[in-house]
Every structure is written in C-alpha cells, then in structure tokens.
Design a protein around this motif. Structure first.
Motif, short mmCIF file in Angstrom:
data_model
loop_
_atom_site.label_atom_id
_atom_site.label_comp_id
_atom_site.label_asym_id
_atom_site.label_seq_id
_atom_site.Cartn_x
_atom_site.Cartn_y
_atom_site.Cartn_z
N THR A 186 51.23 1.02 69.11
CA THR A 186 49.80 0.91 69.41
C THR A 186 49.46 2.17 70.31
O THR A 186 48.55 3.06 70.50
N VAL B 115 46.63 -8.82 64.12
CA VAL B 115 46.28 -10.24 63.51
C VAL B 115 47.36 -10.47 62.32
O VAL B 115 47.55 -11.62 62.17
N VAL C 32 43.90 -3.60 65.59
CA VAL C 32 43.56 -5.18 65.46
C VAL C 32 44.06 -5.75 64.15
O VAL C 32 44.74 -6.78 64.24
#
Length: 368
Positions: free
Chosen positions: A37, A15, A11
């Motif tokens: 990821t 961001v 996350v």
C-alpha cells in the motif's frame, strides 16, 4: 482522480484480503499489505521528493511485496495492487527499468501461483500472475501522452515568450525611429534659428539695423519652416507618403540654398519609408553643413538607378566663423541606423579634392 482510485484499491484490498490479524500468517499478510500500500501510495508524491535513483528501489520493493502478498493470502483482491503498481512503474520509470520491473512482477507472481506457494493458489490460474506485468504498457503510453502534453505546453510558452520578445523589439525599434525623427527636426530647426539669432545679436553692436532686421526675418522664416518640418515628421511617423522631390527642394531652400539640387535617372515614386529616410538623411546633412561649415557651398544630387536610389550631399568649407554649438553626436549614428534598416550603404567623410575640398560629403545608397 488518481488519488481516489488508489484509495479505492487500498480499501478493497484491506476489506477482502485474508487472513488479516496480528498473529502468524495474518500478521505477515498485514505487513505485506502495508508495504504494498505504501509503495502504491507513493505514486502521488512529487517527483522531487523521490529522486530518480530511489524510485526503482521502492517500486521493486513494492513488486516483491505484492508477489509475496499473493502467495501468503488465502483470498482477496491483493493482485489488484500488483496491477496498479506495475502500471505506475511504466509511467514513472524509464523504458528499460520499467520493462525490467514488469518482467520481475510477471515472473514472481506467476511463479507463486504456478508453484502453489500460498494457500490461495487454487482460486486463480497461474497465468493471472503472469499478466500482472501487462499494465506497464498502459503506464508507458500514459507517460508518452503526458510528455507530449508537456512538450506542447512548453512549445506554447516558448512561442509566447518569443512573441513578447518580438513585440518588445518592435517597440524599441519604433522608439528609435521616433527618436531619430525628433532629433532630426529639432537639430535642423533649432540650429538654423540659433545661428540667425546669434548673427542678429552680433549685428546689434554694429548698429546696422537693416542687417539685424534681415537676420530677424530669416529666423522668423525658419520658425515657420520648422512648423512645416514638424508636420512632415508627423506624416512620416504615420508612414504617410511624402513627395520626395518637392519636399527635398523645400528643405534645401529653407536651409538658405537655391538651385543646388541635381536629379539623375528616371524619376519615380519611391516607397514611403525610403522617401522618409532619404529626407531625414538630407535634413541631417544640411543641418551639419549649416552648423559646421556656415557660408560654405552645398551641392545635393539625387540619382534614380534601376535597382537603387542614391542621395549625395556635399558641402564646401566654412567661409565665416562657426557660431553653432557642439552637436549631439547622434546625427551620423541616426543616418547609419536608417540606412542599415533599409539594407543600404552610407559613406561619410571629408572632401579631399574638387571645389569643395576641405568640406564634408554624405552619400547614401538605398536598394529597392
């Protein structure tokens, strides 16, 4: 817990990493971010899902993607993905493969920043890229700790299995001991009673009521003696100490013989389990003598040596017709088992010389 940390890192990367869109460099950054990821998230998949041959490949792809992401992105914390990915490499792969991929990560990430291949190279020193290989040590230590825990669990489970097996063996041994004792009592008692009742039945046809009454009285006496023997067995199963000589003399007398016991050496008290087994061996031998050699002479010898005790039971050939049925076949086997459990030796066979020639002899030597 590890899953929460991984989710938090992903996350944070999405961001903060820029540019991130669907065109040009932003699209390339997005693709690299997704690849990295996926490589990092795969750490939570069970090992059977990712065979050992596949793991180095997808982790190497993740390292290359993480280094490229550092070079392509203008800002953000994409380097965190490299750190966590290398840490998992140390945990997941064997030592040589883990160190090789960690070195690859340090080389690629350090080179990207040192050669200023990306737009964000001026924000962080090139040494930061080199340090991306260091978390492999944490992964290796974690793997070692996990291995120690698993080894401890395996050892505990193995010890538990061994304890269960030992307990089962003890139960089976105790069952065998009880079976031998019950067999000895039943065989000795019922064989003698059966012989007297068959004798009384045969004497009825002769009309000699006096002898019939004598046979009946002997059978009745044997029933009483059987009750005593049942009590002996209960005491033996409880491992109570039995008076060897007194019990042996009573047993011989109940079998219909007198003054046939000879005692040698210095009489001493024996451990309960030795006394118990000697009595059972004598009982089985006397039963066999009554069954297979009715009317034959019997001699019993008990010798106390310095380091052992020897019991010998010898009977002569039968002097009247054998009326007892066939035995169970477990008597001699039970005697051998008893002596073996005590570490002794036993011999059993026909008598080939002397006054009892044609008879049978059992000789058991029990060490102390």
């Amino acid at each position: 817990m590890h899953g929460v940390v991984t989710l938090a890192i992903v996350v944070i990367a999405f961001v903060t990493v820029r540019p991130l869109d669907f065109t040009g460099r932003g699209l390339a950054v997005a693709v690299l971010l997704v690849i990295t990821t996926i490589a990092l998230s795969a750490r939570h998949l069970p090992e059977p899902w990712l065979p050992p041959r596949v793991a180095p490949l997808w982790l190497a792809v993740g390292v290359v993607a993480a280094a490229a992401l550092i070079g392509m992105s203008r800002s953000g914390s994409g380097y965190l993905l490299a750190y966590f990915l290398v840490g998992h490499i140390g945990y997941r792969l064997p030592l040589r493969q883990a160190l090789a991929l960690a070195a690859l990560s340090s080389l690629l990430c350090g080179a990207v920043l040192y050669l200023r291949l990306g737009p964000g190279h001026e924000l962080v020193p090139w040494t930061l890229g080199v340090t991306t290989g260091l978390p492999v040590v944490v992964g290796i230590l974690s793997r070692s700790r996990q291995g120690a825990v698993e080894a401890g669990i395996a050892s505990a489970e193995s010890a538990e299995r061994a304890a269960r097996a030992e307990a089962r063996t003890a139960v089976l041994t105790e069952r065998s001991r009880i079976a031998r004792d019950v067999h000895d009592v039943l065989a000795h008692s019922l064989a003698g009673i059966n012989m007297q009742l068959e004798l009384a039945d045969a004497l009825i046809d002769t009309g000699d009521l006096t002898k019939v009454r004598e046979a009946h009285d002997r059978a009745h006496s044997m029933v009483k003696e059987s009750l005593k023997q049942a009590q002996w067995t209960v005491h033996a199963l409880r491992e109570d100490s039995l008076p060897l000589l007194e019990s042996l003399e009573a047993m011989i007398e109940s079998s219909g013989h007198r003054d046939v016991l000879t005692v040698g050496g210095t009489v001493r008290e024996l451990p309960a389990r030795i006394s118990q087994n000697l009595l059972r061996i004598a009982q089985e031998s006397l039963t066999n003598a009554a069954r297979h050699a009715p009317g034959g002479t019997v001699r019993v010898e008990l010798v106390f040596d310095t380091a052992s005790t020897t019991l010998s039971i010898r009977n002569g050939p039968e002097t009247r017709e054998t009326t007892a049925g066939v035995g169970s076949g477990m008597g001699l086997l039970g005697m051998r088992e008893r002596v073996a459990l005590l570490g002794g030796a036993i011999t059993a066979g026909p008598v080939v010389e002397g006054a009892e020639r044609g008879g049978w002899q059992v000789r058991a030597v029990i060490p102390e």
